[in-house]
Write an enzyme that holds these catalytic residues in place. Structure first.
Site, PDB file in Angstrom:
ATOM      1  N   SER A  25     108.010 -25.758  80.689  1.00  0.00           N
ATOM      2  CA  SER A  25     109.349 -26.236  79.999  1.00  0.00           C
ATOM      3  C   SER A  25     110.221 -26.447  81.024  1.00  0.00           C
ATOM      4  O   SER A  25     110.150 -25.952  82.294  1.00  0.00           O
ATOM      5  CB  SER A  25     109.864 -25.081  78.992  1.00  0.00           C
ATOM      6  OG  SER A  25     111.051 -25.315  78.577  1.00  0.00           O
ATOM      7  N   TYR A  52     111.901 -16.353  78.224  1.00  0.00           N
ATOM      8  CA  TYR A  52     111.131 -17.666  78.182  1.00  0.00           C
ATOM      9  C   TYR A  52     111.176 -18.245  79.560  1.00  0.00           C
ATOM     10  O   TYR A  52     110.125 -18.912  80.020  1.00  0.00           O
ATOM     11  CB  TYR A  52     111.845 -18.508  76.827  1.00  0.00           C
ATOM     12  CG  TYR A  52     111.161 -19.969  76.743  1.00  0.00           C
ATOM     13  CD1 TYR A  52     110.015 -19.661  75.718  1.00  0.00           C
ATOM     14  CD2 TYR A  52     111.431 -20.902  77.100  1.00  0.00           C
ATOM     15  CE1 TYR A  52     109.449 -20.850  75.432  1.00  0.00           C
ATOM     16  CE2 TYR A  52     111.073 -22.173  77.026  1.00  0.00           C
ATOM     17  CZ  TYR A  52     110.175 -22.301  75.907  1.00  0.00           C
ATOM     18  OH  TYR A  52     109.528 -23.562  75.553  1.00  0.00           O
TER      19      TYR A  52
HETATM   20  P1  NAP Z   1     105.585 -25.033  67.408  1.00  0.00           P
HETATM   21  O1  NAP Z   1     105.910 -26.428  66.647  1.00  0.00           O
HETATM   22  O2  NAP Z   1     106.582 -23.705  66.756  1.00  0.00           O
HETATM   23  O3  NAP Z   1     104.110 -24.854  67.580  1.00  0.00           O
HETATM   24  C1  NAP Z   1     103.795 -23.540  68.063  1.00  0.00           C
HETATM   25  C2  NAP Z   1     102.240 -23.453  67.859  1.00  0.00           C
HETATM   26  O4  NAP Z   1     101.777 -22.322  68.693  1.00  0.00           O
HETATM   27  C3  NAP Z   1     101.793 -23.288  66.418  1.00  0.00           C
HETATM   28  O5  NAP Z   1     100.486 -23.935  66.695  1.00  0.00           O
HETATM   29  C4  NAP Z   1     101.560 -21.866  66.402  1.00  0.00           C
HETATM   30  O6  NAP Z   1     100.513 -21.353  65.568  1.00  0.00           O
HETATM   31  C5  NAP Z   1     100.785 -21.411  67.936  1.00  0.00           C
HETATM   32  N1  NAP Z   1     101.334 -20.031  68.284  1.00  0.00           N
HETATM   33  C6  NAP Z   1     102.129 -19.539  68.455  1.00  0.00           C
HETATM   34  N2  NAP Z   1     102.045 -18.190  68.967  1.00  0.00           N
HETATM   35  C7  NAP Z   1     100.660 -18.348  69.179  1.00  0.00           C
HETATM   36  C8  NAP Z   1      99.659 -16.945  69.536  1.00  0.00           C
HETATM   37  N3  NAP Z   1     100.331 -15.689  69.822  1.00  0.00           N
HETATM   38  N4  NAP Z   1      98.598 -17.409  69.422  1.00  0.00           N
HETATM   39  C9  NAP Z   1      98.009 -18.477  69.046  1.00  0.00           C
HETATM   40  N5  NAP Z   1      98.968 -19.698  68.753  1.00  0.00           N
HETATM   41  C10 NAP Z   1     100.041 -19.209  68.525  1.00  0.00           C
HETATM   42  O7  NAP Z   1     106.057 -25.234  68.837  1.00  0.00           O
HETATM   43  P2  NAP Z   1     106.138 -26.486  70.060  1.00  0.00           P
HETATM   44  O8  NAP Z   1     107.500 -26.933  70.012  1.00  0.00           O
HETATM   45  O9  NAP Z   1     105.084 -27.563  69.554  1.00  0.00           O
HETATM   46  O10 NAP Z   1     105.726 -25.660  71.371  1.00  0.00           O
HETATM   47  C11 NAP Z   1     104.556 -25.795  71.830  1.00  0.00           C
HETATM   48  C12 NAP Z   1     104.631 -25.489  73.379  1.00  0.00           C
HETATM   49  O11 NAP Z   1     105.798 -26.369  74.152  1.00  0.00           O
HETATM   50  C13 NAP Z   1     105.000 -23.958  73.536  1.00  0.00           C
HETATM   51  O12 NAP Z   1     104.350 -23.557  74.746  1.00  0.00           O
HETATM   52  C14 NAP Z   1     106.591 -24.302  73.921  1.00  0.00           C
HETATM   53  O13 NAP Z   1     107.201 -23.375  74.886  1.00  0.00           O
HETATM   54  C15 NAP Z   1     106.649 -25.624  74.613  1.00  0.00           C
HETATM   55  N6  NAP Z   1     107.969 -26.393  74.572  1.00  0.00           N
HETATM   56  C16 NAP Z   1     108.362 -26.859  73.779  1.00  0.00           C
HETATM   57  C17 NAP Z   1     109.547 -27.433  73.616  1.00  0.00           C
HETATM   58  C18 NAP Z   1     110.261 -28.016  72.503  1.00  0.00           C
HETATM   59  O14 NAP Z   1     111.416 -28.548  72.567  1.00  0.00           O
HETATM   60  N7  NAP Z   1     109.838 -28.037  71.271  1.00  0.00           N
HETATM   61  C19 NAP Z   1     110.486 -27.685  74.953  1.00  0.00           C
HETATM   62  C20 NAP Z   1     109.643 -27.071  76.235  1.00  0.00           C
HETATM   63  C21 NAP Z   1     108.464 -26.577  75.775  1.00  0.00           C
HETATM   64  P3  NAP Z   1     100.685 -21.256  63.973  1.00  0.00           P
HETATM   65  O15 NAP Z   1     100.771 -22.742  63.292  1.00  0.00           O
HETATM   66  O16 NAP Z   1      99.417 -20.421  63.641  1.00  0.00           O
HETATM   67  O17 NAP Z   1     101.912 -20.230  63.893  1.00  0.00           O
END
Ligand code: NAP
Length: 242
Positions: free
Chosen positions: A140, A153
């Site tokens: 991130s 984070y």
């Molecule tokens: P999201 O839509 O909330 O999806 C999160 C995913 O992670 C879901 O598939 C969830 O599974 C899974 N998950 C959470 N905790 C877990 C665990 N302990 N074990 C296995 N699976 C787990 O999030 P996202 O925005 O796509 O984020 C994905 C990645 O991108 C993350 O690492 C986040 O930090 C990073 N990121 C996101 C952003 C942003 O703006 N969205 C920006 C920078 C970085 P379930 O469906 O079973 O809950």
């Protein structure tokens, strides 16, 4: 069959990455923690597009469960290997450090940094044996710049960046690359509590990114065009920070 594992592949960025890797010809192992319905929906989109995949639920922060599920998968067929590993699973638990509870510090470190370590270590031996691997870690902007309210984070993501750079040097000779993608604001469930209208003024491109705009870069890092890139962090943030 060529296999790719996407942790947190059920929703958001992980879902888009799962679809992208499927288009590249990978059988995608879709990991998730609890949302089976979303994981099944992702799998059926992959199958409707002519690809293949399977569900592989486990909690990336649970060392014993990670080991048990991945060992069982590896041992189910001799010579099996995950060629592409995308460490993407994650959550946020934001608070100013002065108010942050131990549990919110520890759980974020465990899921992001611990999850990266447990999953990657378990699959590394088979990658080394196979003399090929692509490890892509979703970090991130917070891990590069630091974001107020996200000391937990930011620390976890910065930790993954440091570990990726070290691991990249350990295994470069084995034809295994380790890279990170660092998204800014991407429209997913994780950012659904944030107002794009209020925040977009700070983003030079004046909008949040789409999960597919992260997935295409992950696809590049998994594909042949990136074979001489390792230990890198690619920002995907609409110009917000570089
Ligand atoms: P999201 O839509 O909330 O999806 C999160 C995913 O992670 C879901 O598939 C969830 O599974 C899974 N998950 C959470 N905790 C877990 C665990 N302990 N074990 C296995 N699976 C787990 O999030 P996202 O925005 O796509 O984020 C994905 C990645 O991108 C993350 O690492 C986040 O930090 C990073 N990121 C996101 C952003 C942003 O703006 N969205 C920006 C920078 C970085 P379930 O469906 O079973 O809950």
């Amino acid at each position: 069959m060529k296999y790719a594992l996407v942790t947190g592949g059920s929703r958001g960025i992980g879902k888009a990455v799962s679809l992208e890797l499927s288009k590249l010809g990978y059988h995608v192992l879709i990991n998730y923690q609890s949302n089976k319905e979303a994981a099944e929906a992702t799998l059926s989109e992959i199958e409707s597009a002519g690809g293949s995949g399977s569900l592989l639920p486990f909690d990336v922060a649970n060392k014993a469960e990670v080991q048990q599920k991945l060992d069982a998968w590896l041992e189910a067929e001799p010579g099996r290997c995950v060629e592409v590993l995308v460490n993407n699973a994650g959550i946020r638990k934001d608070n100013l450090m002065v108010w942050m509870e131990d549990a919110d510090w520890e759980s974020i470190l465990d899921i992001h940094l611990g999850g990266f370590f447990y999953v990657t270590r378990t699959l590394l031996k088979s990658m080394v044996k196979n003399k090929f691997g692509r490890i892509i870690n979703v970090v991130s902007l917070s891990g590069l710049k630091g974001v107020a309210g996200q000391t937990n984070y930011s620390a976890a993501k910065a930790g993954i960046i440091g570990a990726s750079k070290a691991l990249a040097q350990e295994i470069a000779r084995k034809n295994i690359t380790v890279n990170c993608v660092a998204p800014g604001f991407i429209a997913t469930d994780m950012t659904s509590d944030l107002s794009e209208a209020e925040l977009k003024g700070a983003i030079p491109m004046r909008r949040f990114g789409k999960p597919e705009e992260v997935a295409s870069v992950v696809g590049f890092l998994a594909g042949p065009g990136s074979s001489y890139i390792t230990g890198e962090v690619i920002s995907i943030n609409g110009g917000l920070y570089s």
